[in-house]
Design a protein around this motif. Structure first.
Motif, mmCIF file in Angstrom:
data_model
loop_
_atom_site.group_PDB
_atom_site.id
_atom_site.type_symbol
_atom_site.label_atom_id
_atom_site.label_comp_id
_atom_site.label_asym_id
_atom_site.label_seq_id
_atom_site.Cartn_x
_atom_site.Cartn_y
_atom_site.Cartn_z
ATOM 1 N N ALA A 126 44.250 -45.109 128.694
ATOM 2 C CA ALA A 126 44.771 -43.681 128.564
ATOM 3 C C ALA A 126 43.608 -42.601 128.909
ATOM 4 N N VAL A 127 44.382 -41.707 129.491
ATOM 5 C CA VAL A 127 43.316 -40.549 129.698
ATOM 6 C C VAL A 127 43.211 -39.789 128.225
ATOM 7 N N PRO A 128 41.615 -39.779 127.860
ATOM 8 C CA PRO A 128 41.500 -39.095 126.565
ATOM 9 C C PRO A 128 41.853 -37.443 126.514
ATOM 10 N N GLN A 129 42.279 -37.114 125.467
ATOM 11 C CA GLN A 129 42.479 -35.804 125.206
ATOM 12 C C GLN A 129 41.419 -34.666 125.679
ATOM 13 N N GLY A 130 41.692 -33.799 126.324
ATOM 14 C CA GLY A 130 40.766 -32.858 127.038
ATOM 15 C C GLY A 130 40.414 -33.122 128.447
ATOM 16 N N TRP A 131 40.903 -34.274 128.934
ATOM 17 C CA TRP A 131 40.199 -34.743 130.025
ATOM 18 C C TRP A 131 41.603 -34.804 131.133
ATOM 19 N N SER A 132 41.347 -34.597 132.444
ATOM 20 C CA SER A 132 42.624 -35.101 133.200
ATOM 21 C C SER A 132 42.202 -35.476 134.624
ATOM 22 N N ALA A 133 43.048 -36.343 135.413
ATOM 23 C CA ALA A 133 42.761 -37.068 136.358
ATOM 24 C C ALA A 133 42.617 -36.213 137.592
ATOM 25 N N LEU A 134 41.406 -36.174 137.894
ATOM 26 C CA LEU A 134 41.173 -35.475 139.417
ATOM 27 C C LEU A 134 41.283 -36.105 140.577
ATOM 28 N N PHE A 135 41.067 -37.505 140.286
ATOM 29 C CA PHE A 135 41.191 -38.445 141.720
ATOM 30 C C PHE A 135 41.461 -40.010 141.315
#
Length: 63
Positions: free
Chosen positions: A37-46
């Motif tokens: 899972a993508v951690p809170q405060g981060w977003s998928a860029l690529f």
């Protein structure tokens, strides 16, 4: 028995979409396994994309 998942820095099988490049609000990048899972405060860029493609994207941002 459940199948084992790859470790977070294991490049996985060549050509498979195993990783993401994440970015936080500070513009910091992180190579991240696609199965986590993508951690809170981060977003998928690529991605998801092959490990090598994600490394290339991170390196390109450093230049």
């Amino acid at each position: 028995m459940t199948p084992l998942q790859s470790g977070p820095f294991d490049p996985g099988a060549e050509g498979q979409n195993t990783h993401l490049v994440l970015e936080n609000a500070r513009g910091q990048l992180s190579l991240w396994p696609a199965w986590r899972a993508v951690p809170q405060g981060w977003s998928a860029l690529f991605g998801p994309a092959a490990h090598e493609a994600c490394v290339d994207r991170v390196e390109a941002r450093r230049r």
